[in-house]
Write a protein that holds these residues in place. Structure first.
Motif, short mmCIF file in Angstrom:
data_model
loop_
_atom_site.label_atom_id
_atom_site.label_comp_id
_atom_site.label_asym_id
_atom_site.label_seq_id
_atom_site.Cartn_x
_atom_site.Cartn_y
_atom_site.Cartn_z
N ARG A 57 0.79 -1.28 -0.10
CA ARG A 57 0.07 0.20 -0.11
C ARG A 57 0.78 1.37 -0.03
NH1 ARG A 57 -3.45 -2.48 3.95
NH2 ARG A 57 -5.19 -3.53 2.82
N ARG A 58 2.23 1.16 0.25
CA ARG A 58 2.80 2.24 0.27
C ARG A 58 3.14 2.82 -1.20
NH1 ARG A 58 9.17 2.14 0.71
NH2 ARG A 58 9.75 4.25 0.80
N HIS A 59 3.14 1.89 -2.07
CA HIS A 59 3.14 2.58 -3.67
C HIS A 59 1.69 2.72 -4.00
CE1 HIS A 59 7.34 1.82 -3.15
NE2 HIS A 59 7.21 0.70 -2.63
N GLN A 60 1.30 3.69 -3.92
CA GLN A 60 0.01 4.02 -4.38
C GLN A 60 -0.15 4.08 -6.04
OE1 GLN A 60 -3.22 4.24 -2.64
NE2 GLN A 60 -1.85 3.49 -0.69
N ALA A 61 -1.65 3.71 -6.57
CA ALA A 61 -1.64 3.78 -7.99
C ALA A 61 -1.77 5.30 -8.48
CB ALA A 61 -2.91 2.97 -8.38
N VAL A 62 -1.14 5.65 -9.42
CA VAL A 62 -1.40 7.08 -9.78
C VAL A 62 -2.51 6.89 -10.85
CG1 VAL A 62 -0.24 8.83 -11.20
CG2 VAL A 62 1.13 7.20 -9.74
N GLY A 63 -3.28 8.07 -10.49
CA GLY A 63 -4.92 8.26 -11.26
C GLY A 63 -4.40 8.88 -12.41
N PRO A 64 -5.61 8.87 -13.40
CA PRO A 64 -5.28 9.60 -14.60
C PRO A 64 -5.30 11.22 -14.29
CG PRO A 64 -7.64 8.95 -14.19
CD PRO A 64 -6.98 8.35 -13.06
N ALA A 65 -4.68 11.85 -15.05
CA ALA A 65 -4.74 13.22 -15.39
C ALA A 65 -5.87 14.17 -14.78
CB ALA A 65 -3.77 13.96 -16.49
N GLU A 66 -6.92 13.46 -15.72
CA GLU A 66 -8.26 14.23 -15.20
C GLU A 66 -8.93 13.77 -13.88
OE1 GLU A 66 -8.08 12.20 -18.34
OE2 GLU A 66 -7.03 13.70 -19.41
N TRP A 68 -11.85 12.94 -13.26
CA TRP A 68 -13.21 12.30 -13.71
C TRP A 68 -13.53 11.32 -13.13
CZ3 TRP A 68 -13.23 7.66 -16.04
CH2 TRP A 68 -11.79 7.28 -16.61
N ASP A 69 -12.87 10.28 -12.52
CA ASP A 69 -12.85 9.13 -11.86
C ASP A 69 -12.29 9.33 -10.34
OD1 ASP A 69 -13.49 6.65 -11.39
OD2 ASP A 69 -11.95 5.74 -12.70
N SER A 70 -13.27 9.63 -9.71
CA SER A 70 -12.84 9.63 -8.10
C SER A 70 -12.25 8.42 -7.30
CB SER A 70 -13.78 10.54 -7.36
OG SER A 70 -14.92 9.77 -7.32
N GLY A 71 -12.83 7.27 -7.92
CA GLY A 71 -12.74 5.94 -7.04
C GLY A 71 -11.55 5.21 -7.90
N PHE A 72 -10.67 5.89 -8.70
CA PHE A 72 -9.76 5.22 -9.60
C PHE A 72 -8.79 4.38 -8.55
CE2 PHE A 72 -5.25 4.87 -11.35
CZ PHE A 72 -5.63 3.92 -12.39
N ALA A 73 -8.27 5.31 -7.58
CA ALA A 73 -7.21 4.38 -6.75
C ALA A 73 -7.67 3.44 -6.01
CB ALA A 73 -6.55 5.75 -5.90
N ARG A 74 -8.82 3.74 -5.30
CA ARG A 74 -9.62 2.35 -4.65
C ARG A 74 -9.79 1.35 -5.28
NH1 ARG A 74 -14.63 4.45 -3.69
NH2 ARG A 74 -15.28 3.12 -5.36
N ASP A 75 -10.52 1.52 -6.61
CA ASP A 75 -10.97 0.36 -7.37
C ASP A 75 -9.57 -0.27 -8.00
OD1 ASP A 75 -13.38 0.91 -6.82
OD2 ASP A 75 -13.61 1.90 -8.80
N SER A 76 -8.89 0.54 -8.35
CA SER A 76 -7.34 -0.17 -8.79
C SER A 76 -6.60 -0.96 -7.67
CB SER A 76 -6.35 1.15 -9.17
OG SER A 76 -5.33 0.56 -9.60
N GLU A 77 -6.58 -0.44 -6.56
CA GLU A 77 -5.86 -1.25 -5.50
C GLU A 77 -6.66 -2.36 -5.26
OE1 GLU A 77 -5.23 -0.74 -0.62
OE2 GLU A 77 -5.08 1.16 -2.01
N ARG A 78 -7.98 -2.52 -5.23
CA ARG A 78 -8.71 -3.75 -5.15
C ARG A 78 -8.36 -4.68 -6.33
NH1 ARG A 78 -14.48 -1.48 -3.28
NH2 ARG A 78 -13.87 -0.70 -1.20
N LEU A 79 -8.42 -4.33 -7.61
CA LEU A 79 -8.11 -5.29 -8.49
C LEU A 79 -6.79 -5.53 -8.37
CD1 LEU A 79 -9.16 -6.41 -11.18
CD2 LEU A 79 -8.35 -4.28 -12.58
N GLU A 80 -5.89 -4.96 -8.01
CA GLU A 80 -4.50 -5.27 -8.12
C GLU A 80 -4.09 -6.12 -7.03
OE1 GLU A 80 -0.30 -3.25 -6.15
OE2 GLU A 80 -1.46 -1.99 -7.52
N GLN A 81 -4.83 -6.02 -5.91
CA GLN A 81 -4.59 -7.16 -4.94
C GLN A 81 -5.36 -8.42 -5.18
OE1 GLN A 81 -6.06 -5.42 -1.13
NE2 GLN A 81 -4.28 -4.09 -0.97
N LEU A 82 -6.58 -8.43 -5.77
CA LEU A 82 -7.15 -9.58 -6.42
C LEU A 82 -6.24 -10.58 -7.19
CD1 LEU A 82 -9.84 -11.36 -6.36
CD2 LEU A 82 -10.52 -9.89 -8.44
N VAL A 83 -5.68 -9.69 -8.23
CA VAL A 83 -4.94 -10.34 -9.32
C VAL A 83 -3.60 -10.81 -8.75
CG1 VAL A 83 -3.35 -9.98 -11.22
CG2 VAL A 83 -5.77 -9.07 -11.26
#
Length: 147
Positions: A57-66, A68-83
């Motif tokens: 978790r120390r290395h957070q996902a970097v969201g898109p420049a825009e 428009w997607d406020s839940g990118f980091a949360r959803d990206s982290e969940r998908l990363e952990q699942l895979v």
């Protein structure tokens, strides 16, 4: 330790023992294959991921420049952990099966027992601590350096 935390911590080893118990059912039964498949795909990886989660978790996902997607980091982290959980489980299964083949002791039951014991060991291990980043003063590049 809270009881809820202990239950979550011991869920992967209990899934392993449940999968071992399911092998007593008839060979072609889906009730036998489902718990074994779920444990082999998720059990060992979930136990190992619980240990490493603070460091990951120390290395957070970097969201898109825009924004428009406020839940990118949360959803990206969940998908990363699942895979990562699935890949760690499959890797542990392959390594355990290879070790048993090399020892001329391979069987499905032994692979399940080995992985369940390793999952129990991982469930007993403490979590890794995440090191906080310390801010360092940036120094100007030295003369003649490539930067």
């Amino acid at each position: 330790m809270r009881p809820q935390s202990l239950a979550i911590r011991l869920l992967p080893p209990f899934a392993g023992w449940f999968a071992i118990g399911a092998t007593l059912l008839p060979a072609a039964s889906p009730l036998r294959a489902a718990p074994v498949a779920v444990f082999l795909l998720a059990g060992p990886g979930a136990a190992v991921l619980r240990i490493c989660a603070p460091a990951i978790r120390r290395h957070q996902a970097v969201g898109p420049a825009e924004s428009w997607d406020s839940g990118f980091a949360r959803d990206s982290e969940r998908l990363e952990q699942l895979v990562l959980m699935v890949f760690l489980s499959v890797s542990a299964t392959l390594i355990g099966a290879t070790v048993l083949m090399a020892a001329h002791a391979f069987s499905g039951q032994r692979v399940l027992v080995l992985l369940t014991l390793l999952t129990m060991l991982a469930a007993c291990c403490p979590r890794l601590r995440s090191r906080t980043r310390t801010a360092r003063a940036s120094s100007p590049p030295q003369k003649g350096s490539p930067l």
